[in-house]
Scaffold this motif. Sequence first.
Motif, PDB file in Angstrom:
ATOM      1  N   ARG A  37     -10.135  -5.570   1.067  1.00  0.00           N
ATOM      2  CA  ARG A  37     -10.306  -7.024   1.071  1.00  0.00           C
ATOM      3  C   ARG A  37      -8.967  -7.739   1.210  1.00  0.00           C
ATOM      4  NH1 ARG A  37     -13.348 -10.446  -3.746  1.00  0.00           N
ATOM      5  NH2 ARG A  37     -13.198 -12.523  -2.722  1.00  0.00           N
ATOM      6  N   TYR A  38      -7.984  -7.197   0.469  1.00  0.00           N
ATOM      7  CA  TYR A  38      -6.645  -7.773   0.531  1.00  0.00           C
ATOM      8  C   TYR A  38      -5.680  -6.672   0.971  1.00  0.00           C
ATOM      9  CZ  TYR A  38      -8.891 -11.308  -2.355  1.00  0.00           C
ATOM     10  OH  TYR A  38      -9.751 -12.254  -2.850  1.00  0.00           O
ATOM     11  N   PRO A  39      -5.541  -6.451   2.279  1.00  0.00           N
ATOM     12  CA  PRO A  39      -4.677  -5.381   2.785  1.00  0.00           C
ATOM     13  C   PRO A  39      -3.242  -5.531   2.263  1.00  0.00           C
ATOM     14  CG  PRO A  39      -6.021  -6.293   4.547  1.00  0.00           C
ATOM     15  CD  PRO A  39      -6.201  -7.200   3.382  1.00  0.00           C
ATOM     16  N   GLY A  40      -2.697  -4.404   1.845  1.00  0.00           N
ATOM     17  CA  GLY A  40      -1.333  -4.381   1.348  1.00  0.00           C
ATOM     18  C   GLY A  40      -1.189  -4.805  -0.105  1.00  0.00           C
ATOM     19  N   TRP A  41      -2.318  -5.225  -0.714  1.00  0.00           N
ATOM     20  CA  TRP A  41      -2.252  -5.681  -2.126  1.00  0.00           C
ATOM     21  C   TRP A  41      -1.990  -4.515  -3.077  1.00  0.00           C
ATOM     22  CZ3 TRP A  41      -5.648  -4.728  -6.299  1.00  0.00           C
ATOM     23  CH2 TRP A  41      -5.411  -5.504  -7.455  1.00  0.00           C
ATOM     24  N   MET A  42      -2.488  -3.301  -2.729  1.00  0.00           N
ATOM     25  CA  MET A  42      -2.301  -2.133  -3.592  1.00  0.00           C
ATOM     26  C   MET A  42      -1.840  -0.962  -2.747  1.00  0.00           C
ATOM     27  SD  MET A  42      -5.104  -0.282  -6.043  1.00  0.00           S
ATOM     28  CE  MET A  42      -5.295  -1.783  -7.009  1.00  0.00           C
ATOM     29  N   ASP A  43      -0.791  -0.271  -3.264  1.00  0.00           N
ATOM     30  CA  ASP A  43      -0.268   0.894  -2.582  1.00  0.00           C
ATOM     31  C   ASP A  43      -1.222   2.080  -2.798  1.00  0.00           C
ATOM     32  OD1 ASP A  43       1.276   2.654  -1.241  1.00  0.00           O
ATOM     33  OD2 ASP A  43       2.885   2.753  -2.714  1.00  0.00           O
ATOM     34  N   THR A  44      -1.376   2.892  -1.751  1.00  0.00           N
ATOM     35  CA  THR A  44      -2.275   4.053  -1.848  1.00  0.00           C
ATOM     36  C   THR A  44      -1.805   5.042  -2.899  1.00  0.00           C
ATOM     37  OG1 THR A  44      -2.730   3.802   0.516  1.00  0.00           O
ATOM     38  CG2 THR A  44      -3.374   5.886  -0.517  1.00  0.00           C
ATOM     39  N   SER A  45      -0.504   5.155  -3.091  1.00  0.00           N
ATOM     40  CA  SER A  45       0.015   6.084  -4.097  1.00  0.00           C
ATOM     41  C   SER A  45      -0.429   5.709  -5.509  1.00  0.00           C
ATOM     42  CB  SER A  45       1.544   6.136  -4.016  1.00  0.00           C
ATOM     43  OG  SER A  45       2.108   4.839  -4.254  1.00  0.00           O
ATOM     44  N   THR A  46      -0.672   4.404  -5.739  1.00  0.00           N
ATOM     45  CA  THR A  46      -1.137   3.952  -7.059  1.00  0.00           C
ATOM     46  C   THR A  46      -2.520   4.549  -7.376  1.00  0.00           C
ATOM     47  OG1 THR A  46       0.072   1.889  -6.784  1.00  0.00           O
ATOM     48  CG2 THR A  46      -1.649   1.943  -8.486  1.00  0.00           C
ATOM     49  N   ILE A  47      -3.335   4.612  -6.319  1.00  0.00           N
ATOM     50  CA  ILE A  47      -4.657   5.189  -6.510  1.00  0.00           C
ATOM     51  C   ILE A  47      -4.539   6.670  -6.882  1.00  0.00           C
ATOM     52  CG2 ILE A  47      -6.861   5.712  -5.398  1.00  0.00           C
ATOM     53  CD1 ILE A  47      -6.434   3.255  -3.641  1.00  0.00           C
ATOM     54  N   TYR A  48      -3.592   7.386  -6.211  1.00  0.00           N
ATOM     55  CA  TYR A  48      -3.390   8.785  -6.534  1.00  0.00           C
ATOM     56  C   TYR A  48      -2.914   8.970  -7.977  1.00  0.00           C
ATOM     57  CZ  TYR A  48      -3.727   9.510  -1.497  1.00  0.00           C
ATOM     58  OH  TYR A  48      -4.171   9.546  -0.195  1.00  0.00           O
TER      59      TYR A  48
END
Length: 362
Positions: A37-48
């Motif tokens: 929804r908000y591209p770039g709002w959260m880094d993919t590494s944070t999800i990991y």
Amino acid sequence: MRVLPAALFLRDRLIYVLSGFLMISTGVCLMLLENARYPGWMDTSTIYYFVAAAAFFLMLGLAVDYIRQREYYNQLRNAIERSNELHVEAIVQSAVTKEQQLVARLLEQQMSAYLNKLGAYRRQQELHNHFVLQWVHHMKTPLSVIDLLLQETAKQAPSSEMEQKELALSLHEEADRMSRGLEMLLHTARLEKFEMDLRLKKTPLHNVIRDVLIAHKRLCIRHNVIPQIHGEAWTETDEKWMTVVLNQIVSNAIKYSKNKQGVKKLIFQLEQYTAAGSKLSITDEGSGIAPHDIPRVFDPFFTGENGRSAGESTGMGLYLAKQVCSKLGHELSVSSELGVGTTFTITFQHHGIHLILGGKAD
């Protein structure tokens, strides 16, 4: 139980593991949707990092819980492998959770109840075996008397009708002793299954007494015992078992009256109450019971001074009578004066029948 404790532990907590991974998956999906929804709002590494941290804490919690309960599982497996032994519940002492503690307490209480019942059964068996041995010993006496009478008859036949009659009476008396002893043995054995041999109904006690006296008519005449029945009464009881009780009391009354000279009375006093049941008092004019023996006359194998002097007592007759009365909901008591006589009192309580029926329903 061959399964390892760790496998058992994980199997029991599979629902929690699946729930944990479901929550992690839900969190990841929400993060991905928010990032779309908000591209770039959260880094993919944070999800990991979130997935790794959540899985780590889930595994850490399971590991700590397993370490706490590992000893409990080991003890439980050891107890099951030794389940053919007694007191295996004492092996399981490392209960951690409240559920495990409740199960451990249940096992202890069940083992205690089992041991109590086992002890009671063993005592009953010992009592029965002792009674059988004692009964066999006492049955040797009438057999010996019969054999002696027959030997004397073979050597010298009775010369008069009086001697023949006396011989016949002696043989009948010894045969009656054997018959009563055998009946006592059978009734004592049936006490364990009392409820299976029970038939309760409104019973005329005076008729039961007359039947008992007819069975003892020969002995009463032989030993100058005059029975008297005063009054009438009806009560809820088992006629056959009451006959057993009265047979024992009447037999004792005759046995401990026969050595006294003259005519002896045996009085049956019946009292009928309107709503509170009835009462039967049986009074003899025998040798009586010593005061220090009265508290123990209903104990198994207790013969007292009279039984030892008579040499005919097994000490089980009054015990049997007391047990039968208790199981029927009646109360049996005794009072006596040494050298004067003895009175046995049976109180038929109106609520006794309901207690018996309630016990059977259980």
